[in-house]
Design an enzyme around this catalytic site. Structure first.
Site, mmCIF file in Angstrom:
data_model
loop_
_atom_site.group_PDB
_atom_site.id
_atom_site.type_symbol
_atom_site.label_atom_id
_atom_site.label_comp_id
_atom_site.label_asym_id
_atom_site.label_seq_id
_atom_site.Cartn_x
_atom_site.Cartn_y
_atom_site.Cartn_z
ATOM 1 N N THR A 1 -54.359 107.518 -51.936
ATOM 2 C CA THR A 1 -53.668 106.318 -51.480
ATOM 3 C C THR A 1 -53.561 105.273 -52.571
ATOM 4 O OG1 THR A 1 -53.472 104.843 -49.606
ATOM 5 C CG2 THR A 1 -55.611 104.936 -50.652
ATOM 6 N N CYS B 1 -48.842 108.810 -59.981
ATOM 7 C CA CYS B 1 -50.049 109.308 -59.311
ATOM 8 C C CYS B 1 -49.682 110.380 -58.289
ATOM 9 C CB CYS B 1 -50.770 108.150 -58.615
ATOM 10 S SG CYS B 1 -52.202 108.672 -57.660
#
EC number: 3.4.25.2
Length: 180
Positions: free
Chosen positions: A6, A167
Site C-alpha cells: 500500500t 512500486c
C-alpha cells in the site's frame, strides 16, 4: 516497520486536508484485491485516517484512536493528544503491541504519523506518506508542492500515480478523502 502492499499520503494546502491511498492488497507476490479502501473519515468527518499494514489491525487502531479523540470531557478534538495517548497504549499494551500497522491521521490543522514503536511524527512539510510506495509518493509530492496552482487533492493524486508506476505493491486505483 516495512509494509508491502500500500501507499498512503496526507497533504495540507490552502485550507484543505487530503488523505489518499491506492487500492492494492497483496499476499506475498499475489495481488488479492485492487480496489480496497484504506482510508476513512472519523469523528463525524472531522478527521481523516489512513493505514498501511494489516487491515484487521488497522481497524482496531482506527477504533482506538477515535475512542481517544472522543474521550476528552471538554469535547475538544485534539488529534495530537489522542495520537500520543494511542502510541503509549500501542507500545505498552501486550495485545496492541502485536498489531502491525502504521497510521496517518489528519484534521484541518495537523497531519500525524503514528507507529507501533511509539512514534508520533508531525512532518516538517505539509505532506507525509507511508507504506511500500511511501518514499516515492512523498518525493513526488514535495516536487509538486512547488507548483502553487495544484490543490492538495491534485498533488496527492499525482504523487500516488507516480508511486504506482515505480512500486509493484501500489496500484493506481486511488481513493481520496478531503476536509476543509
Amino acid at each position: 516497520m516495512n509494509f508491502k502492499g500500500t501507499t498512503v499520503i496526507a497533504i495540507r494546502r490552502a485550507g484543505k486536508t487530503v488523505v489518499a491511498a491506492d487500492g492494492q492488497v497483496t499476499f506475498g507476490y499475489t495481488v488479492l484485491k485492487s480496489n480496497a479502501v484504506k482510508i476513512r473519515k472519523l469523528v463525524n468527518g472531522k478527521i481523516l485516517a489512513g493505514f498501511a499494514g494489516s487491515t484487521s489491525d488497522a481497524i482496531t487502531l482506527f477504533e482506538k484512536f477515535e475512542e481517544k479523540v472522543k474521550s476528552r470531557e471538554d469535547g475538544i478534538i485534539d488529534i495530537k493528544r489522542a495520537a500520543v495517548d494511542l502510541a503509549k497504549d500501542w507500545r505498552a499494551d501486550k495485545i496492541l503491541h502485536k498489531l502491525e500497522a502504521m497510521m496517518l491521521v489528519a484534521d484541518s490543522d495537523n497531519i500525524l504519523l503514528i507507529s507501533g514503536t511509539g512514534d508520533v511524527v508531525e512532518p516538517e512539510e505539509d505532506v507525509i506518506s507511508i507504506g511500500s510506495g511511501g518514499n516515492y509518493a512523498y518525493s513526488a509530492a514535495l516536487a509538486y508542492m512547488e507548483n502553487k496552482k495544484l490543490s492538495a487533492a491534485d498533488i496527492a493524486f499525482k504523487a500516488l500515480k507516480i508511486a504506482a508506476r515505480v512500486c509493484i505493491y501500489t496500484n493506481s486505483n486511488i481513493v481520496l478523502e478531503e476536509i476543509g
